[in-house]
Design a protein around this motif. Structure first.
Motif, PDB file in Angstrom:
ATOM      1  N   ALA A   1       0.829  -1.204   0.000  1.00  0.00           N
ATOM      2  CA  ALA A   1       0.000   0.000   0.000  1.00  0.00           C
ATOM      3  C   ALA A   1       0.866   1.259   0.000  1.00  0.00           C
ATOM      4  N   VAL A   2       1.929   1.256   0.804  1.00  0.00           N
ATOM      5  CA  VAL A   2       2.841   2.409   0.828  1.00  0.00           C
ATOM      6  C   VAL A   2       3.537   2.563  -0.519  1.00  0.00           C
ATOM      7  N   ALA A   3       3.954   1.446  -1.110  1.00  0.00           N
ATOM      8  CA  ALA A   3       4.619   1.502  -2.419  1.00  0.00           C
ATOM      9  C   ALA A   3       3.692   2.107  -3.474  1.00  0.00           C
ATOM     10  N   LEU A   4       2.422   1.742  -3.444  1.00  0.00           N
ATOM     11  CA  LEU A   4       1.464   2.311  -4.403  1.00  0.00           C
ATOM     12  C   LEU A   4       1.298   3.809  -4.171  1.00  0.00           C
ATOM     13  N   LEU A   5       1.331   4.227  -2.926  1.00  0.00           N
ATOM     14  CA  LEU A   5       1.172   5.650  -2.612  1.00  0.00           C
ATOM     15  C   LEU A   5       2.342   6.487  -3.135  1.00  0.00           C
ATOM     16  N   ILE A   6       3.544   5.897  -3.177  1.00  0.00           N
ATOM     17  CA  ILE A   6       4.711   6.673  -3.606  1.00  0.00           C
ATOM     18  C   ILE A   6       5.052   6.452  -5.077  1.00  0.00           C
ATOM     19  N   GLY A   7       4.167   5.774  -5.807  1.00  0.00           N
ATOM     20  CA  GLY A   7       4.369   5.709  -7.248  1.00  0.00           C
ATOM     21  C   GLY A   7       4.572   4.352  -7.858  1.00  0.00           C
ATOM     22  N   PHE A   8       4.502   3.283  -7.080  1.00  0.00           N
ATOM     23  CA  PHE A   8       4.655   1.940  -7.637  1.00  0.00           C
ATOM     24  C   PHE A   8       3.466   1.633  -8.532  1.00  0.00           C
ATOM     25  N   ARG A   9       3.730   1.227  -9.768  1.00  0.00           N
ATOM     26  CA  ARG A   9       2.672   0.981 -10.730  1.00  0.00           C
ATOM     27  C   ARG A   9       2.845  -0.396 -11.374  1.00  0.00           C
ATOM     28  N   PRO A  10       2.331  -1.456 -10.730  1.00  0.00           N
ATOM     29  CA  PRO A  10       2.452  -2.803 -11.294  1.00  0.00           C
ATOM     30  C   PRO A  10       1.612  -2.966 -12.549  1.00  0.00           C
ATOM     31  N   THR A  11       2.046  -3.858 -13.415  1.00  0.00           N
ATOM     32  CA  THR A  11       1.313  -4.146 -14.648  1.00  0.00           C
ATOM     33  C   THR A  11       0.674  -5.531 -14.610  1.00  0.00           C
ATOM     34  N   ALA A  12       0.606  -6.131 -13.430  1.00  0.00           N
ATOM     35  CA  ALA A  12       0.120  -7.501 -13.279  1.00  0.00           C
ATOM     36  C   ALA A  12      -1.355  -7.620 -13.643  1.00  0.00           C
ATOM     37  N   GLY A  13      -1.694  -8.736 -14.301  1.00  0.00           N
ATOM     38  CA  GLY A  13      -3.082  -9.049 -14.576  1.00  0.00           C
ATOM     39  C   GLY A  13      -3.687  -9.856 -13.438  1.00  0.00           C
ATOM     40  N   VAL A  14      -4.926 -10.270 -13.586  1.00  0.00           N
ATOM     41  CA  VAL A  14      -5.611 -11.013 -12.529  1.00  0.00           C
ATOM     42  C   VAL A  14      -4.879 -12.319 -12.211  1.00  0.00           C
ATOM     43  N   GLY A  15      -4.502 -13.050 -13.264  1.00  0.00           N
ATOM     44  CA  GLY A  15      -3.779 -14.307 -13.046  1.00  0.00           C
ATOM     45  C   GLY A  15      -2.445 -14.087 -12.363  1.00  0.00           C
TER      46      GLY A  15
END
Length: 258
Positions: free
Chosen positions: A127-141
């Motif tokens: 959650a902290v990583a997403l707040l500071i700009g982490f943008r994963p490209t993972a799909g549902v699988g």
């Protein structure tokens, strides 16, 4: 009730006991989860400009987050070693042995409770990583596979931490025996590519167990090539889990006969 049903019931009781300990000692939980968050912020905002020079500071958070997720698990399981050592040295296990409870439930409670704690810690760091700009490209699988890998890693390192806690002999020793688990990710591909390392260190980084874990997490989250790393991660996970389990049960049974 059958012996298996009784063992499950006793194990559930021990799991609740260990989860309540998390609430009883919130400072330990905050410390164990907070340290990876501090590392994440430190590497992104302080060291990211230098270590991420080849990819840019903004993209470095994408590169380093998988390593921090692994460090979260290894950091949290340090608390497992301490909890196990506390139980073994403060006499509570001796009291359990005088009660009509399944012996296996004592270790099971530690393992399941610690896995839950590790996954909660990973969620907080993510959650902290997403707040500071982490943008994963993972799909549902990919996300489902990621959860599976994190569960395997947590299960494996928790059993190893249980063994280390049993072998430590004291709470003070148990607080230190898990330090290599926290330090080894630094000597892998978590923070810089292994190609940038000196030859000897590069060889060690490429063949130690943490690098396949990190590369598998990175591949699932960011879509980078995984190659054989998934199989290596699975193999290392099974070996560490089996070794930790066998070592733990041997030490625990040895204590039980004294």
């Amino acid at each position: 009730m059958t012996s298996a049903t009784l063992a499950l019931s006793d194990s559930a009781t021990m799991v609740r006991r260990n989860l309540r300990r998390m609430r009883r000692y919130p400072s330990m939980t905050v410390l164990l989860v907070g340290m990876p968050i501090v590392f994440l912020l430190l590497f992104v905002y302080v060291f990211g400009g230098a270590l991420g020079a080849g990819i840019g500071t903004a993209d470095y958070v994408d590169y380093v987050t998988p390593a921090i997720l692994l460090m979260t698990i290894t950091s949290v399981v340090q608390g497992t070693s301490i909890s196990v050592a506390m139980d073994m040295t403060e006499g509570i296990v001796d009291r359990f042995r005088t009660m009509a409870i399944a012996r296996v439930s004592v270790l099971t409670g530690h393992v399941v409770g610690s896995v839950v704690q590790a996954l909660l810690g990973v969620t907080a760091v993510l959650a902290v990583a997403l707040l500071i700009g982490f943008r994963p490209t993972a799909g549902v699988g990919d996300w489902f596979a990621l959860v599976g890998v994190l569960l395997l890693m947590s299960f494996a390192f928790v059993w190893l931490a249980v063994a280390l806690g049993l072998a430590a002999g004291s709470v003070e020793s148990a607080s230190n025996v898990g330090m290599p688990l926290v330090l080894l990710p630094f000597l892998g591909s978590g923070f810089v590519p292994t190609e940038s390392m000196p030859t000897v260190l590069r060889w060690f980084a490429e063949y130690q167990p943490f690098t396949p874990f990190i590369e598998t997490l990175r591949g699932l989250l960011m879509g980078t090539p995984i190659g054989v790393n998934a199989l290596l991660a699975l193999g290392w996970g099974v070996v560490i889990a089996a070794g930790g389990y066998l070592w733990s049960t041997k030490l625990f049974n040895k204590e039980s006969t004294r």
